[in-house]
Design an enzyme around this catalytic site. Sequence first.
Site, mmCIF file in Angstrom:
data_model
loop_
_atom_site.group_PDB
_atom_site.id
_atom_site.type_symbol
_atom_site.label_atom_id
_atom_site.label_comp_id
_atom_site.label_asym_id
_atom_site.label_seq_id
_atom_site.Cartn_x
_atom_site.Cartn_y
_atom_site.Cartn_z
ATOM 1 N N ASN A 1 -3.379 6.016 -1.246
ATOM 2 C CA ASN A 1 -3.138 6.093 0.198
ATOM 3 C C ASN A 1 -2.475 7.392 0.627
ATOM 4 O OD1 ASN A 1 -4.374 3.785 1.208
ATOM 5 N ND2 ASN A 1 -2.764 2.532 0.306
ATOM 6 N N SER B 1 0.822 -1.205 0.000
ATOM 7 C CA SER B 1 0.000 0.000 0.000
ATOM 8 C C SER B 1 0.854 1.252 0.000
ATOM 9 C CB SER B 1 -0.868 0.037 1.263
ATOM 10 O OG SER B 1 -1.649 -1.106 1.353
ATOM 11 N N HIS C 1 -1.143 -2.598 -7.071
ATOM 12 C CA HIS C 1 -1.883 -2.328 -5.843
ATOM 13 C C HIS C 1 -3.383 -2.457 -6.081
ATOM 14 C CE1 HIS C 1 -3.015 0.812 -2.571
ATOM 15 N NE2 HIS C 1 -3.071 -0.408 -2.087
ATOM 16 N N GLU D 1 -3.781 0.212 -8.976
ATOM 17 C CA GLU D 1 -2.806 1.303 -9.069
ATOM 18 C C GLU D 1 -1.462 0.638 -9.404
ATOM 19 O OE1 GLU D 1 -2.182 5.054 -6.072
ATOM 20 O OE2 GLU D 1 -2.328 3.096 -5.170
HETATM 21 N N1 LIG Z 1 -6.139 -4.440 3.928
HETATM 22 C C1 LIG Z 1 -6.331 -3.622 2.903
HETATM 23 O O1 LIG Z 1 -7.384 -2.977 2.771
HETATM 24 C C2 LIG Z 1 -5.262 -3.478 1.839
HETATM 25 C C3 LIG Z 1 -5.588 -2.862 0.614
HETATM 26 C C4 LIG Z 1 -4.612 -2.786 -0.387
HETATM 27 C C5 LIG Z 1 -3.339 -3.295 -0.147
HETATM 28 N N2 LIG Z 1 -3.041 -3.877 1.063
HETATM 29 C C6 LIG Z 1 -1.688 -4.421 1.248
HETATM 30 O O2 LIG Z 1 -1.747 -5.819 1.008
HETATM 31 C C7 LIG Z 1 -0.778 -6.489 1.843
HETATM 32 C C8 LIG Z 1 -1.491 -7.534 2.680
HETATM 33 O O3 LIG Z 1 -2.480 -6.899 3.471
HETATM 34 P P1 LIG Z 1 -3.674 -7.754 4.138
HETATM 35 O O4 LIG Z 1 -4.649 -6.745 4.655
HETATM 36 O O5 LIG Z 1 -4.122 -8.835 3.212
HETATM 37 O O6 LIG Z 1 -2.889 -8.424 5.385
HETATM 38 P P2 LIG Z 1 -3.324 -9.691 6.246
HETATM 39 O O7 LIG Z 1 -2.728 -9.462 7.599
HETATM 40 O O8 LIG Z 1 -4.783 -9.962 6.128
HETATM 41 O O9 LIG Z 1 -2.558 -10.917 5.503
HETATM 42 C C9 LIG Z 1 -1.162 -11.034 5.443
HETATM 43 C C10 LIG Z 1 -0.836 -12.513 5.255
HETATM 44 O O10 LIG Z 1 0.567 -12.634 4.946
HETATM 45 C C11 LIG Z 1 1.059 -13.811 5.572
HETATM 46 N N3 LIG Z 1 2.508 -13.689 5.678
HETATM 47 C C12 LIG Z 1 3.211 -12.842 6.465
HETATM 48 N N4 LIG Z 1 4.544 -12.978 6.215
HETATM 49 C C13 LIG Z 1 4.664 -13.923 5.248
HETATM 50 C C14 LIG Z 1 5.783 -14.488 4.553
HETATM 51 N N5 LIG Z 1 7.024 -14.095 4.798
HETATM 52 N N6 LIG Z 1 5.543 -15.432 3.610
HETATM 53 C C15 LIG Z 1 4.266 -15.820 3.334
HETATM 54 N N7 LIG Z 1 3.177 -15.324 3.958
HETATM 55 C C16 LIG Z 1 3.373 -14.375 4.904
HETATM 56 C C17 LIG Z 1 0.333 -13.848 6.921
HETATM 57 O O11 LIG Z 1 0.330 -15.166 7.457
HETATM 58 C C18 LIG Z 1 -1.066 -13.360 6.528
HETATM 59 O O12 LIG Z 1 -1.919 -14.443 6.205
HETATM 60 C C19 LIG Z 1 -0.078 -5.390 2.641
HETATM 61 O O13 LIG Z 1 1.093 -4.999 1.959
HETATM 62 C C20 LIG Z 1 -1.113 -4.267 2.647
HETATM 63 O O14 LIG Z 1 -0.509 -3.001 2.811
HETATM 64 C C21 LIG Z 1 -3.972 -3.999 2.040
#
Ligand SMILES: NC(=O)c1ccc[n+]([C@@H]2O[C@H](COP(=O)([O-])OP(=O)(O)OC[C@H]3O[C@@H](n4cnc5c(N)ncnc54)[C@H](O)[C@@H]3O)[C@@H](O)[C@H]2O)c1
Length: 296
Positions: A191, A120, A141, A153
């Site tokens: 963001n 993000s 993104h 994005e």
């Molecule tokens: N939540 C949102 O609304 C949103 C929107 C756009 C982008 N993002 C981005 O997407 C990414 C994930 O966000 P999320 O909300 O899905 O997080 P989340 O916490 O729901 O999921 C993250 C997952 O990654 C896994 N993980 C962590 N380290 C790991 C590794 N080294 N190898 C494999 N798996 C691993 C964890 O077990 C977990 O299941 C982040 O970079 C976040 O900034 C989030």
Amino acid sequence: MTEIKAIGVVGGGQMGSGIAQLAATYGHQVWLIDSDSAALAKATDSISSSIQRLVSRNLLSREIGANALQRLKFSTDLKELHSADVIIEAILESEDVKRKLFVELDKIAKRSSILASNTSSIPITRLASATTRPEQVIGMHFMNPPPVMKLVEIVRGADTSNETFDAIKILAERLGKTVICSQDYSGFIVNRILMPMINEAFFALYTGVATKEDIDTGMKLGTNHPMGPLELADFIGLDVCLSIMKVLHSGLGDNKYAPCPLLVQYVDAGRLGRKRRIGVYDYRKLPEPDKSKSRL
Ligand SMILES: NC(=O)c1ccc[n+]([C@@H]2O[C@H](COP(=O)([O-])OP(=O)(O)OC[C@H]3O[C@@H](n4cnc5c(N)ncnc54)[C@H](O)[C@@H]3O)[C@@H](O)[C@H]2O)c1
């Protein structure tokens, strides 16, 4: 240009599972990898109930839904990604952890493979510099939830090649998305604008300007936002919002991006939002959510 058929997604949380579902629905072979097997089990359930829900609402044919589930494979082993044409990283928002993963992916992925990040806010150039293929590293993104939200994005790192950009743009458009392109500065476009608004809503709550309900109602009815900023923060995850504010603060070097102490305190207390059933709002008294309802 290499045709993108097989896709790897790393991180099976709310974003990774949604991206994997979307890609499989559009006919790609998908490996979804998570280091935590419990997260993979949760992702399997949530994808399958989400597809069933889409089918029951006639938003997806039964055949496409069934085929999508067949195309999805789940594993804790990154090596399964050796033949993926594109690998989309969607693990936690930490530069150190993501850089370590990019080092590993660079070793495992075939030479022609593109490494994309769903980050993000973390600069793509810094993730790319952990690899020997910075010209094949790019930001892709997706918005939350990926199967529903229309925007992707795309973020070009300092060395991202035109070929990589074109391949990812075509992929995003084939997945039914509209593409915008951002230069590689912390927070990119969406963001950079959204998170300071959410942070300011926390400041309004922290300094007693208004109740959480009035802050959210004000922004919903006063500016036509479908969700208030505090409700949206709970939906995104307060830990994700805090990480992004920290990246904006350090990356852009301006104190106007300092995270609100109340946001920091909620994260310290484990009040991470809907995924923990408590954040700004308390969801614990509500019935256990049908996972498919949070995402189509
Ligand atoms: N939540 C949102 O609304 C949103 C929107 C756009 C982008 N993002 C981005 O997407 C990414 C994930 O966000 P999320 O909300 O899905 O997080 P989340 O916490 O729901 O999921 C993250 C997952 O990654 C896994 N993980 C962590 N380290 C790991 C590794 N080294 N190898 C494999 N798996 C691993 C964890 O077990 C977990 O299941 C982040 O970079 C976040 O900034 C989030």
